[in-house]
Scaffold this motif. Structure first.
Motif, PDB file in Angstrom:
ATOM      1  N   LEU A 101      -2.898  10.473   7.071  1.00  0.00           N
ATOM      2  CA  LEU A 101      -2.482   9.674   5.923  1.00  0.00           C
ATOM      3  C   LEU A 101      -3.651   9.461   4.977  1.00  0.00           C
ATOM      4  O   LEU A 101      -4.783   9.237   5.408  1.00  0.00           O
ATOM      5  CB  LEU A 101      -1.986   8.303   6.382  1.00  0.00           C
ATOM      6  N   THR A 102      -3.348   9.485   3.691  1.00  0.00           N
ATOM      7  CA  THR A 102      -4.330   9.216   2.650  1.00  0.00           C
ATOM      8  C   THR A 102      -3.820   8.087   1.778  1.00  0.00           C
ATOM      9  O   THR A 102      -2.693   8.145   1.288  1.00  0.00           O
ATOM     10  CB  THR A 102      -4.565  10.469   1.787  1.00  0.00           C
ATOM     11  N   LEU A 103      -4.647   7.085   1.584  1.00  0.00           N
ATOM     12  CA  LEU A 103      -4.261   5.954   0.754  1.00  0.00           C
ATOM     13  C   LEU A 103      -4.263   6.363  -0.715  1.00  0.00           C
ATOM     14  O   LEU A 103      -5.260   6.880  -1.217  1.00  0.00           O
ATOM     15  CB  LEU A 103      -5.218   4.787   0.972  1.00  0.00           C
ATOM     16  N   ILE A 104      -3.127   6.120  -1.381  1.00  0.00           N
ATOM     17  CA  ILE A 104      -3.025   6.415  -2.806  1.00  0.00           C
ATOM     18  C   ILE A 104      -3.505   5.224  -3.621  1.00  0.00           C
ATOM     19  O   ILE A 104      -4.365   5.353  -4.492  1.00  0.00           O
ATOM     20  CB  ILE A 104      -1.565   6.743  -3.197  1.00  0.00           C
ATOM     21  N   ALA A 105      -2.932   4.057  -3.340  1.00  0.00           N
ATOM     22  CA  ALA A 105      -3.251   2.886  -4.139  1.00  0.00           C
ATOM     23  C   ALA A 105      -2.814   1.614  -3.422  1.00  0.00           C
ATOM     24  O   ALA A 105      -1.989   1.642  -2.512  1.00  0.00           O
ATOM     25  CB  ALA A 105      -2.565   2.961  -5.499  1.00  0.00           C
TER      26      ALA A 105
ATOM     27  N   GLU B 180      -2.419  -4.729 -12.154  1.00  0.00           N
ATOM     28  CA  GLU B 180      -2.411  -3.275 -12.083  1.00  0.00           C
ATOM     29  C   GLU B 180      -2.790  -2.814 -10.670  1.00  0.00           C
ATOM     30  O   GLU B 180      -3.617  -3.434 -10.010  1.00  0.00           O
ATOM     31  CB  GLU B 180      -3.437  -2.704 -13.070  1.00  0.00           C
ATOM     32  N   ALA B 181      -2.194  -1.740 -10.271  1.00  0.00           N
ATOM     33  CA  ALA B 181      -2.529  -1.179  -8.963  1.00  0.00           C
ATOM     34  C   ALA B 181      -3.954  -0.641  -8.969  1.00  0.00           C
ATOM     35  O   ALA B 181      -4.476  -0.231 -10.011  1.00  0.00           O
ATOM     36  CB  ALA B 181      -1.546  -0.076  -8.608  1.00  0.00           C
ATOM     37  N   THR B 182      -4.569  -0.643  -7.818  1.00  0.00           N
ATOM     38  CA  THR B 182      -5.914  -0.096  -7.643  1.00  0.00           C
ATOM     39  C   THR B 182      -5.794   1.250  -6.957  1.00  0.00           C
ATOM     40  O   THR B 182      -5.315   1.327  -5.826  1.00  0.00           O
ATOM     41  CB  THR B 182      -6.775  -1.050  -6.796  1.00  0.00           C
ATOM     42  N   TYR B 183      -6.267   2.286  -7.633  1.00  0.00           N
ATOM     43  CA  TYR B 183      -6.099   3.641  -7.133  1.00  0.00           C
ATOM     44  C   TYR B 183      -7.349   4.121  -6.406  1.00  0.00           C
ATOM     45  O   TYR B 183      -8.474   3.798  -6.789  1.00  0.00           O
ATOM     46  CB  TYR B 183      -5.770   4.587  -8.290  1.00  0.00           C
TER      47      TYR B 183
ATOM     48  N   PHE C 218       0.839  -1.191   0.000  1.00  0.00           N
ATOM     49  CA  PHE C 218       0.000   0.000   0.000  1.00  0.00           C
ATOM     50  C   PHE C 218       0.875   1.243   0.000  1.00  0.00           C
ATOM     51  O   PHE C 218       1.887   1.304   0.698  1.00  0.00           O
ATOM     52  CB  PHE C 218      -0.910   0.017   1.232  1.00  0.00           C
ATOM     53  N   TRP C 219       0.456   2.208  -0.775  1.00  0.00           N
ATOM     54  CA  TRP C 219       1.133   3.491  -0.795  1.00  0.00           C
ATOM     55  C   TRP C 219       0.211   4.566  -0.225  1.00  0.00           C
ATOM     56  O   TRP C 219      -0.928   4.716  -0.670  1.00  0.00           O
ATOM     57  CB  TRP C 219       1.543   3.859  -2.213  1.00  0.00           C
ATOM     58  N   TYR C 220       0.757   5.304   0.756  1.00  0.00           N
ATOM     59  CA  TYR C 220       0.026   6.390   1.399  1.00  0.00           C
ATOM     60  C   TYR C 220       0.766   7.694   1.176  1.00  0.00           C
ATOM     61  O   TYR C 220       1.984   7.720   0.997  1.00  0.00           O
ATOM     62  CB  TYR C 220      -0.090   6.150   2.915  1.00  0.00           C
TER      63      TYR C 220
END
Lengths: 113, 113
Positions: free
Chosen positions: B43-47, B54-57, B33-35
């Motif tokens: 924090l806000t989740l990016i994807a 493929e990543a889920t955005y 997970f990228w925040y």
């Protein structure tokens, strides 16, 4: 995901017990309550998780009343190093596979000498 | 637990350039997970990045701006493209532990001039 509400900030002194309350009025039956701690310039760190009543570990205690619409993170005898932001999260972590964690505004705790 | 290493730890970049942040985990994980954490914010989740797909955005984040790679079960990259000062943030990589538990890297502090 249940919305959570926490105080924006709290102040304490070394050696005191600190209780941070989180409101989650629309918590669902399967939701668990999780708390994270974030020090400056670090990523958040998992502290404790619970479903009901009381959970205790080496870091903190988590008190959850019978209606589960709120929870209280209790930090015994805080020190300066407990100065951090504390986040309360609620979600169905156990039964639906991984659920993306949504962080609220958190509570900024400042511990003074 | 998992140990997460991010590179770079910090960088200062010029407007219009792109920067790739690397995240290395010491064990194989399914999801990463990228925040993003903007100054003074939560924090806000990016994807969410799964290996081999493929990543889920999340809403508000698009692949053209934040392309993500996930070549294997221990590594991921996040690129911040065509940067502007509004992209100045800390970018955090995280992986799942027990249900409701995330492990975070130290973060990559990005300043865009």
């Amino acid at each position: 995901l249940a919305k959570t509400t926490q105080p924006i900030s709290m102040d304490s002194y070394e050696g005191q017990e600190v209780n941070i309350t989180c409101s989650h009025n629309n918590i669902a039956t399967n939701d668990y309550i999780t708390w994270y701690q974030q020090f400056p310039s670090q990523g958040p760190r998992f502290i404790i998780q619970g479903y009901k009543t009381k959970v205790t570990n080496e870091v903190a205690s988590l008190f959850i009343p019978a209606d589960r619409k709120s929870s209280t993170l209790s930090l015994p005898r805080v020190s300066l190093s407990d100065t951090a932001v504390y986040y309360c999260l609620v979600g169905d972590f156990m039964n639906t596979g991984f659920q993306k964690l949504v962080f609220g505004t958190g509570t900024r705790l400042l511990v003074s000498p | 637990s998992a140990v997460i290493s991010q590179k770079p730890s910090r960088d200062i970049c010029q407007r219009g350039t792109s920067l790739t942040i690397q995240c290395q985990v010491d064990s194989q994980v399914t999801m990463m997970f990228w925040y993003r954490q903007q100054p003074g914010q939560s924090l806000t989740l990016i994807a969410t990045a799964n290996q081999g797909s493929e990543a889920t955005y999340e809403s508000g984040f698009v692949i053209d701006k934040f392309p993500i790679s996930r070549p294997n079960l221990t590594f991921s990259t996040l690129t911040v493209s065509n940067m502007s000062p509004e992209d100045s943030s800390i970018y955090l990589c995280s992986v799942e532990g027990l249900p409701g538990e995330l492990f975070f890297g130290e973060g990559s502090r990005l300043t865009v001039l």
